[in-house]
Scaffold this motif. Structure first.
Motif, short mmCIF file in Angstrom:
data_model
loop_
_atom_site.label_atom_id
_atom_site.label_comp_id
_atom_site.label_asym_id
_atom_site.label_seq_id
_atom_site.Cartn_x
_atom_site.Cartn_y
_atom_site.Cartn_z
N UNK A 158 22.31 39.53 -2.03
CA UNK A 158 21.39 39.96 -3.08
C UNK A 158 20.53 38.79 -3.55
N UNK A 159 19.27 39.10 -3.87
CA UNK A 159 18.37 38.07 -4.37
C UNK A 159 18.70 37.76 -5.82
N UNK A 160 18.14 36.67 -6.34
CA UNK A 160 18.37 36.28 -7.73
C UNK A 160 17.90 37.38 -8.68
N UNK A 161 16.76 38.01 -8.34
CA UNK A 161 16.23 39.10 -9.18
C UNK A 161 17.18 40.29 -9.20
N UNK A 162 17.72 40.64 -8.03
CA UNK A 162 18.66 41.77 -7.94
C UNK A 162 19.94 41.47 -8.71
#
Length: 201
Positions: free
Chosen positions: A2-6
């Motif tokens: 998962x990305x930092x935003x997710x």
């Protein structure tokens, strides 16, 4: 991965759903409002609605997340423990430690009771039953000698005992705080409740 935003979005969703569950247990249904949930989770009301269409949906996601976390906990109980012993252990661990009290299986049962009563108001409420069946499956693995209907009944009785015990401890905290001030007193109260359950003939 998962990305930092997710990850940030998941953390915000979790914070909102946990705030809703915490307020429900602390204030009751009459004190559970979107504005209070937003305030406690440190988001705006608009942000709340970006994640959930209703408080019931927030509580549902709390149940989803908590069940996923506790499936391995249930699976870790050793063979030979009776279901009553397992539920007593769940209650003691979940209701005696102030730091872990909120994130316990005991809390899940209290929230689930509310969700079951209001399930008809929740979009896709049939998912609740699918999630609960997943929880049931963990106990089926633990007790393969029992029929599914028997385990379902034991779960209902064990969960009801935990919810009743939690409610009584909360009431005593208000009416007679000196009776349940210490962890040892809470544990003794919980064990008396389960001793009474085992005594039923």
């Amino acid at each position: 991965m998962a990305s930092l935003r997710e990850l940030k979005k998941l953390a915000t969703r979790r914070a909102i759903s946990e705030a809703a569950a915490r307020i429900l247990l602390r204030e009751g249904l009459e004190g559970l409002t979107i504005s209070l949930v937003a305030e406690e989770s440190e988001v705006s009301v608009r942000t709340f609605h970006n994640y959930f269409p209703s408080i019931d949906e927030a509580l549902f996601h709390f149940c989803l997340d908590t069940i996923e976390e506790f499936l391995p906990v249930v699976a870790a109980y050793p063979a030979g423990m009776t279901m009553t012993e397992v539920f007593e252990d769940i209650a003691v661990k979940g209701l005696t430690d102030e730091d872990s009290e909120f994130g316990s299986i005991a809390t899940l049962f209290q929230i689930q009771e509310h969700m079951s009563a209001r399930s008809r108001f929740i979009p896709h409420h049939e998912e609740i039953h699918a999630v609960l069946h997943k929880f049931l499956g963990a106990f089926i693995q633990l007790y393969p000698e029992l029929k599914e209907a028997e385990i379902a009944l034991y779960l209902q009785v064990g969960a009801a005992t935990i919810v009743w015990t939690a409610d009584e401890l909360n009431r005593l905290k208000v009416d007679s705080p000196q009776q349940v001030a210490r962890r040892e007193d809470k544990e003794a109260f919980i064990r008396r409740a389960f001793t009474t359950l085992r005594a039923i003939k």
